[in-house]
Design a protein around this motif. Structure first.
Motif, short mmCIF file in Angstrom:
data_model
loop_
_atom_site.label_atom_id
_atom_site.label_comp_id
_atom_site.label_asym_id
_atom_site.label_seq_id
_atom_site.Cartn_x
_atom_site.Cartn_y
_atom_site.Cartn_z
N PRO A 8 0.84 -1.21 0.00
CA PRO A 8 0.00 0.00 0.00
C PRO A 8 0.87 1.25 0.00
O PRO A 8 1.96 1.27 0.58
N GLY A 9 0.38 2.28 -0.67
CA GLY A 9 1.12 3.54 -0.74
C GLY A 9 0.19 4.66 -1.13
O GLY A 9 -1.04 4.51 -1.10
N PRO A 10 0.73 5.80 -1.54
CA PRO A 10 -0.10 6.96 -1.86
C PRO A 10 -1.14 6.71 -2.95
O PRO A 10 -2.24 7.27 -2.90
N ASP A 11 -0.83 5.85 -3.92
CA ASP A 11 -1.78 5.56 -5.00
C ASP A 11 -2.85 4.55 -4.60
O ASP A 11 -3.90 4.48 -5.24
N HIS A 12 -2.59 3.77 -3.56
CA HIS A 12 -3.55 2.77 -3.07
C HIS A 12 -3.31 2.59 -1.57
O HIS A 12 -2.72 1.60 -1.13
N PRO A 13 -3.76 3.56 -0.77
CA PRO A 13 -3.52 3.48 0.67
C PRO A 13 -4.42 2.45 1.34
O PRO A 13 -5.56 2.23 0.92
N ILE A 14 -3.88 1.80 2.37
CA ILE A 14 -4.65 0.90 3.22
C ILE A 14 -4.25 1.18 4.66
O ILE A 14 -3.05 1.20 4.98
N THR A 15 -5.24 1.41 5.51
CA THR A 15 -4.98 1.55 6.94
C THR A 15 -5.82 0.54 7.70
O THR A 15 -6.93 0.19 7.29
N VAL A 16 -5.26 0.04 8.79
CA VAL A 16 -5.96 -0.86 9.70
C VAL A 16 -5.86 -0.24 11.08
O VAL A 16 -4.75 -0.08 11.60
#
Length: 125
Positions: A8-16
């Motif tokens: 995951p990064g700026p173009d496809h963020p993921i947070t848990v």
């Protein structure tokens, strides 16, 4: 066959993150899950998915299926149907049993399709 593993990064963020909500999941009159210990997974622009600890799920209602999917950001997902005396809701629950490191906290947790089961989310704060 090698599958891509993406970070995951700026173009496809993921947070848990821990959530301050109560999540109750029902199939008809049957409570499938009830927890205040859900993790909120926010992936890109998708709706939040709440991952519930298995100990807060009535596992007697779950039946593992042969269905599986792959996400290059999270890994291989296994699926469960919800089985009650009223009927079966196919592949309504999923789990990343050995998720990729970026989303490791969702291991030993399950999430639910909101178009197949009644998922109620209420703030506890």
């Amino acid at each position: 066959m090698s599958r891509p593993q993406l970070i995951p990064g700026p173009d496809h963020p993921i947070t848990v993150t821990p959530s301050d909500v109560r999540v109750v999941v029902r199939s008809g009159e049957h409570v499938v899950a009830d927890t205040t210990n859900a993790l909120a997974l926010q992936e890109s622009t998708y709706p939040v998915a709440y991952y519930v600890p298995l100990e807060d799920v009535d596992q007697k209602l779950l039946q593992r299926t042969d269905h599986s999917t792959y996400c290059p950001f999270k890994g291989d997902a296994s699926y469960y149907s919800v089985v009650t005396p009223e009927g079966t809701v196919d592949n309504a629950v999923w789990s990343y049993e050995t998720p990729y490191e970026a989303v490791a906290p969702i291991a030993k947790r399950v999430a639910f399709y909101t178009d197949r089961l009644e998922v109620t989310v209420v703030s506890v704060t």
